[in-house]
Motif scaffolding. Structure first.
Motif, PDB file in Angstrom:
ATOM      1  N   THR A  42       0.857  -1.183   0.000  1.00 36.73           N
ATOM      2  CA  THR A  42       0.000   0.000   0.000  1.00 36.73           C
ATOM      3  C   THR A  42       0.897   1.238   0.000  1.00 36.73           C
ATOM      4  OG1 THR A  42      -0.156  -0.066   2.422  1.00 36.73           O
ATOM      5  CG2 THR A  42      -1.944  -1.104   1.164  1.00 36.73           C
ATOM      6  N   PHE A  43       0.455   2.258  -0.698  1.00 38.61           N
ATOM      7  CA  PHE A  43       1.237   3.496  -0.787  1.00 38.61           C
ATOM      8  C   PHE A  43       0.300   4.667  -0.506  1.00 38.61           C
ATOM      9  CE2 PHE A  43       3.367   6.940  -3.210  1.00 38.61           C
ATOM     10  CZ  PHE A  43       4.603   6.900  -2.574  1.00 38.61           C
ATOM     11  N   PHE A  44       0.525   5.353   0.631  1.00 40.82           N
ATOM     12  CA  PHE A  44      -0.338   6.448   1.069  1.00 40.82           C
ATOM     13  C   PHE A  44      -1.803   6.016   1.094  1.00 40.82           C
ATOM     14  CE2 PHE A  44       3.428   8.810  -0.309  1.00 40.82           C
ATOM     15  CZ  PHE A  44       3.636   9.608   0.812  1.00 40.82           C
ATOM     16  N   GLY A  45      -2.049   4.819   1.667  1.00 48.28           N
ATOM     17  CA  GLY A  45      -3.413   4.325   1.828  1.00 48.28           C
ATOM     18  C   GLY A  45      -4.027   3.700   0.607  1.00 48.28           C
ATOM     19  N   GLU A  46      -3.303   3.593  -0.486  1.00 48.48           N
ATOM     20  CA  GLU A  46      -3.845   3.016  -1.716  1.00 48.48           C
ATOM     21  C   GLU A  46      -3.203   1.658  -1.984  1.00 48.48           C
ATOM     22  OE1 GLU A  46      -4.315   4.093  -6.503  1.00 48.48           O
ATOM     23  OE2 GLU A  46      -3.340   5.498  -5.105  1.00 48.48           O
ATOM     24  N   TYR A  47      -4.048   0.688  -2.289  1.00 50.92           N
ATOM     25  CA  TYR A  47      -3.562  -0.659  -2.586  1.00 50.92           C
ATOM     26  C   TYR A  47      -2.845  -0.665  -3.931  1.00 50.92           C
ATOM     27  CZ  TYR A  47      -3.761  -5.613  -3.927  1.00 50.92           C
ATOM     28  OH  TYR A  47      -3.446  -6.880  -4.356  1.00 50.92           O
ATOM     29  N   LYS A  48      -1.588  -1.142  -3.924  1.00 55.83           N
ATOM     30  CA  LYS A  48      -0.763  -1.128  -5.125  1.00 55.83           C
ATOM     31  C   LYS A  48      -0.491  -2.515  -5.692  1.00 55.83           C
ATOM     32  CE  LYS A  48      -0.200   3.249  -5.664  1.00 55.83           C
ATOM     33  NZ  LYS A  48      -0.755   3.919  -6.853  1.00 55.83           N
ATOM     34  N   GLY A  49      -0.968  -3.552  -5.043  1.00 56.92           N
ATOM     35  CA  GLY A  49      -0.777  -4.893  -5.584  1.00 56.92           C
ATOM     36  C   GLY A  49      -0.143  -5.832  -4.583  1.00 56.92           C
ATOM     37  N   THR A  50       0.040  -7.077  -5.029  1.00 55.84           N
ATOM     38  CA  THR A  50       0.571  -8.140  -4.181  1.00 55.84           C
ATOM     39  C   THR A  50       1.715  -8.834  -4.900  1.00 55.84           C
ATOM     40  OG1 THR A  50      -1.604  -8.502  -3.184  1.00 55.84           O
ATOM     41  CG2 THR A  50       0.012 -10.274  -2.967  1.00 55.84           C
ATOM     42  N   VAL A  51       2.770  -9.118  -4.161  1.00 53.39           N
ATOM     43  CA  VAL A  51       3.904  -9.895  -4.674  1.00 53.39           C
ATOM     44  C   VAL A  51       3.799 -11.300  -4.101  1.00 53.39           C
ATOM     45  CG1 VAL A  51       6.400 -10.096  -4.838  1.00 53.39           C
ATOM     46  CG2 VAL A  51       5.327  -7.834  -4.820  1.00 53.39           C
ATOM     47  N   ARG A  52       3.629 -12.301  -4.944  1.00 55.01           N
ATOM     48  CA  ARG A  52       3.496 -13.690  -4.508  1.00 55.01           C
ATOM     49  C   ARG A  52       4.772 -14.501  -4.743  1.00 55.01           C
ATOM     50  NH1 ARG A  52      -1.373 -16.626  -3.982  1.00 55.01           N
ATOM     51  NH2 ARG A  52      -3.236 -15.321  -3.751  1.00 55.01           N
TER      52      ARG A  52
END
Length: 282
Positions: A65-75
């Protein structure tokens, strides 16, 4: 929320860039004039590069998350360069067990019973597990107990009728229904239910003795009904075969007497004692 892949690069590239920037910054700081300012900028860039490095273990995911925004997932496991200064939350993707406590529930007939189950699950949607519920582990625990209570209250503890389901006699079917209901409840948290299995099932302690006697009595009655049904069929076949093969025509009174004797001999718990009729005195 829907899981998406996060931007990432090989983490060793970020390490190399950070070391090069740090070296250039240190060299610039040793020079005169305006080079110290450039050196500070190089060192700041090296810090930013280092802040973008994250390590992902096998069967683990990192939610960014960046400044409260979901930016993705690293699996994918390994060392990665991701968005600098982003907040990172680790989530385990491993298969987990939850063993519920012994719950006291009333079955469909109102009898208090004790029941427990083990739930095998894993996280499949990291975004839902992170943002749709406060704590997906507690959510799984509470919803599992609620689903177990609901399923247990739909069936009797035991059922001697052939066309009915019971908790004790149909444990596989009850477990399958529990798994389906759990999956419907836990889908919002991004959790997949792999298996649900009953681990404990018994009458509650305060009525265990009385219910055991009732269970034994019901079993005896059910067995007697089977015996009587079989005996009636055997007597009917015996009388028909006797008349068909021997040619002897029996009047209703003799049929009734023979049927009575056969029923007593078949249904009785003890061996029948034969009585030989040698005729009348008169």
């Amino acid at each position: 929320m829907k899981e998406t892949g996060a931007w990432k690069l090989n983490g060793f590239v970020a390490l190399l860039v950070a070391f090069v920037l740090a070296g250039l910054g240190a060299y610039a700081l040793t020079l005169a004039s305006f080079f110290p300012i450039i050196g500070v900028l190089f060192i700041a860039a090296a810090v930013i590069a280092l802040s973008s490095i994250t390590v992902v273990q096998p069967n683990q995911a990192t939610v960014l998350t960046f400044f409260g925004e979901y930016k993705g997932t690293v699996r994918q496991d390994g060392i990665w360069m991701v968005l600098p200064f982003s907040a990172r939350k680790k989530l385990s993707l491993r298969v987990r067990n939850f063993n519920s406590a012994k719950l006291k529930v009333n079955d469909v007939e109102g009898n208090p019973i004790e029941i427990a189950a083990v739930i095998v699950f894993k996280v499949v949607e990291t975004a839902k597990a992170s943002f749709e519920v406060d704590n997906y582990g507690e959510f799984v625990e509470i919803q599992s107990e609620a689903a177990l209570r609901h399923v247990a209250s739909k069936y009797p503890y035991d059922n001697f009728k052939e066309d009915g389901m019971s908790l004790r006699g149909n444990s596989d079917e009850v477990s399958a229904e529990l798994a389906l209901e759990l999956q419907a409840r836990l889908a919002v948290a991004g959790v997949e239910v792999i298996e649900a299995r009953l681990t404990h099932l018994a009458y509650s302690t305060e009525i265990a003795g009385a219910m055991l006697q009732r269970q034994q009595a019901s079993a005896i009655i059910a067995a007697r009904q089977k015996i009587v049904e079989g005996a009636v069929g055997m007597v009917k076949d015996a009388l028909e075969q006797l008349e068909r093969e021997s040619g002897v025509a029996l009047d209703p009174e003799r049929k009734a007497a023979m049927a009575n004797n056969l029923m007593v001999a078949i249904v009785s718990d003890r061996s029948a004692q034969p009585v030989i009729n040698t005729g009348s005195l008169y």
